[in-house]
Design an enzyme around this catalytic site. Structure first.
Site, PDB file in Angstrom:
ATOM      1  N   ASP A   1       0.789  -1.256   0.000  1.00 45.04           N
ATOM      2  CA  ASP A   1       0.000   0.000   0.000  1.00 45.04           C
ATOM      3  C   ASP A   1       0.810   1.290   0.000  1.00 45.04           C
ATOM      4  O   ASP A   1       0.232   2.361  -0.189  1.00 45.04           O
ATOM      5  CB  ASP A   1      -0.954   0.084   1.214  1.00 45.04           C
ATOM      6  CG  ASP A   1      -2.044  -0.965   1.184  1.00 45.04           C
ATOM      7  OD1 ASP A   1      -2.182  -1.642   0.151  1.00 45.04           O
ATOM      8  OD2 ASP A   1      -2.750  -1.102   2.189  1.00 45.04           O
TER       9      ASP A   1
ATOM     10  N   ASP B   1      -8.276  -7.384   9.525  1.00 47.97           N
ATOM     11  CA  ASP B   1      -7.731  -6.213   8.809  1.00 47.97           C
ATOM     12  C   ASP B   1      -7.740  -4.971   9.683  1.00 47.97           C
ATOM     13  O   ASP B   1      -7.086  -3.981   9.356  1.00 47.97           O
ATOM     14  CB  ASP B   1      -8.587  -5.911   7.576  1.00 47.97           C
ATOM     15  CG  ASP B   1      -8.542  -7.028   6.577  1.00 47.97           C
ATOM     16  OD1 ASP B   1      -7.437  -7.449   6.217  1.00 47.97           O
ATOM     17  OD2 ASP B   1      -9.624  -7.511   6.169  1.00 47.97           O
TER      18      ASP B   1
HETATM   19  C1  BGC Z   1      -1.426  -5.876  10.064  1.00 44.86           C
HETATM   20  C2  BGC Z   1      -0.183  -6.655  10.434  1.00 44.86           C
HETATM   21  C3  BGC Z   1      -0.437  -8.129  10.208  1.00 44.86           C
HETATM   22  C4  BGC Z   1      -0.900  -8.376   8.788  1.00 44.86           C
HETATM   23  C5  BGC Z   1      -1.232  -9.820   8.516  1.00 44.86           C
HETATM   24  C6  BGC Z   1      -1.854  -6.193   8.653  1.00 44.86           C
HETATM   25  O1  BGC Z   1      -3.058  -5.578   8.366  1.00 44.86           O
HETATM   26  O2  BGC Z   1      -1.188  -4.502  10.208  1.00 44.86           O
HETATM   27  O3  BGC Z   1       0.134  -6.420  11.770  1.00 44.86           O
HETATM   28  O4  BGC Z   1       0.721  -8.869  10.468  1.00 44.86           O
HETATM   29  O5  BGC Z   1      -2.033  -7.589   8.507  1.00 44.86           O
HETATM   30  O6  BGC Z   1      -2.354 -10.233   9.180  1.00 44.86           O
END
Ligand code: BGC
Length: 466
Positions: A180, A397
């Site tokens: 992103d 998320d």
């Molecule tokens: C989070 C991370 C996480 C990743 C996988 C992201 O949205 O900020 O901390 O490791 O997702 O789940």
């Protein structure tokens, strides 16, 4: 006489030095090429993260029955290890307590899983830039604006030191670079944190630094994030994305050779292929619908094919390969259309034909209806290196309510796009489509895991015949 002799001696010396340099570079690049294959996924097995498998198996055992069996199957597929904090390198929380496997422990486990004579891939994500997740609050990180030196010395340097350990040479480390981040600099400059990330140059500088450190390690493969079709598919965003990312890559020490490829749909739910929407026979294209809003790319395969052509046209080597995160873009289950609609109205046609069930393609947080997508596989199409599972299915998320602190990443916040009762920030006509009851980003979200398994497409295990 004397001076002529000296001159020819100097000339000889220069020529000799030049030859040695050329030869060493040749030998070096030949050695690099021998260790660094074109597509790291071909002929390799993949690392299964035991931490992830444990979470999956725990829910599978609790659930039991046929659903439990399907859940357990998920633990047999590789998912990425996210290095989402400096503490993730050592597997420790802010207070120093050990909470997860360290990066070295993961790599040691990968060596343990490696079959003799076969390389193993280790999929990992770099995710810790200053001002991380600048257009949202759900995944804000520990390093704020101004922290680029910390990013370099406390994050990138220790990771690359580990990756350079000769003991890990048999592991093909596949690194997804900062999801992103650069895409946010294309479309979200009206958000102050993104404007700051752009004007400070920190995103570009951080990524170039990471590529400069990673590229020279022959068993490391880098893939730069390209958002997804529903975000950057429009010509107005597509062109500037390619320009910014190509310029970033050109600015590295290795220039155009610094990357192995690109990835789309990281943590997203945009379909790999929309099977029916292109069949509209009305006098307009399906793109004229509200859902597509003239975006020419309705799915990731179309988007990434166009991206491949665009980057090659920018001078990148033809060997670059594309990845798609297919962990949550399956859209199966009872609501999945099985044929194109017969409606002659473009909006009705698209809404009845599309497998993507989101009210709006900008919805990204814990989307209701999504399912596990295609299983990880090498070379699904020409110029595609693999389908991979970057977002581990079942991990949230973002939190669905305000006021709760994430003890591991206290900067993570509540984002309105994760509010089940809210409207889409970028288009208030639509709901967020976010699930209720979600924990902070990255934490296990049992309800979502169950939905993903139920809605998997292709289904996880074949249905029992009547
Ligand atoms: C989070 C991370 C996480 C990743 C996988 C992201 O949205 O900020 O901390 O490791 O997702 O789940």
């Amino acid at each position: 006489m004397k001076s002529t002799k000296l001159k020819s001696l100097i000339r000889l010396l220069i020529v000799g030095m030049l030859a040695v340099t050329i030869l060493t570079t040749r030998v070096q690049s030949a050695a690099y090429a021998a260790l660094h294959v074109d597509n790291p996924f071909v002929g390799a097995t993949a690392y299964l993260n035991p931490d992830y498998a444990e979470k999956v198996n725990q829910q599978a055992t609790q659930t039991a029955g046929r659903l439990g069996e399907k859940m357990a199957q998920v633990a047999t597929y590789p998912t990425a290890v996210w290095i989402d904090r400096i503490g993730a390198i050592t597997g420790t929380a802010a207070d120093g307590t050990k909470i997860a496997r360290s990066l070295r422990e993961h790599l040691d486990a990968a060596l343990g899983q490696k079959l003799s004579g076969k390389p193993i891939t280790f999929l990992t994500v770099f995710y810790n830039l200053p001002n991380r997740d600048c257009h949202a609050l759900a995944s804000n990180g520990e390093i704020s604006h101004g922290g680029i030196e910390r990013y370099k010395t406390q994050y990138i340097d220790p990771i690359t030191e580990i990756f350079s350990d000769p003991k890990y040479a048999p592991v093909r480390i596949v690194a997804v670079i900062e999801p992103d981040s650069l895409p946010n600099l294309v479309t979200n400059l009206a958000t102050p944190a993104c404007a700051q990330a752009k004007s400070s140059g920190e995103y570009v500088e951080g990524i170039q630094y990471a590529l400069d450190k990673l590229h020279p390690i022959p068993n490391v493969y880098t893939y730069v994030d390209l958002g997804h079709s529903g975000w950057l598919g429009w010509d107005s965003a597509f062109g500037p994305t390619v320009a910014l990312i190509a310029e970033t890559i050109k600015g590295t020490q290795a220039g155009m050779n610094a990357v192995d490829g690109f990835i789309s749909n990281t943590s997203g739910s945009s379909p790999t292929v929309e099977p029916f929407v292109k069949e509209f026979t009305g006098d307009q294209p399906s793109q004229a619908s509200n859902f597509y809003d003239w975006n020419p790319h309705v799915d990731e395969v179309s988007y990434m094919r166009a991206m491949y052509d665009a980057f090659v046209a920018q001078g990148l080597p033809k060997t670059v390969g594309m990845l798609v995160d297919t962990s949550r873009n399956g859209w199966g289950g009872p609501n999945r259309p099985t044929a194109a609609s017969t409606s002659t109205d473009v909006n009705t046609f698209v809404d009845e034909s599309r497998i993507d069930q989101r009210p709006h393609r900008g919805g990204w947080c814990n989307q209701i209806g999504m399912g596990i997508g295609e299983r990880p596989v090498p070379e699904p199409y020409e110029h595609f290196d693999a389908f991979v599972w970057v977002k581990p299915p079942g991990e949230s998320d973002g939190i669905s309510e305000a006021g709760i602190i994430d003890p591991h990443d206290p900067a993570k916040g509540f984002d309105g796009m994760c509010d089940p009762n809210g409207t889409n920030r970028d288009n208030s006509k639509y709901s967020t489509n976010a699930m209720a009851g979600a924990p902070h980003a990255g934490w296990w979200f049992a309800k979502q895991f169950e939905m993903l398994v139920e809605n998997a497409y292709p289904p996880l295990i074949k249905p029992i015949l009547p």
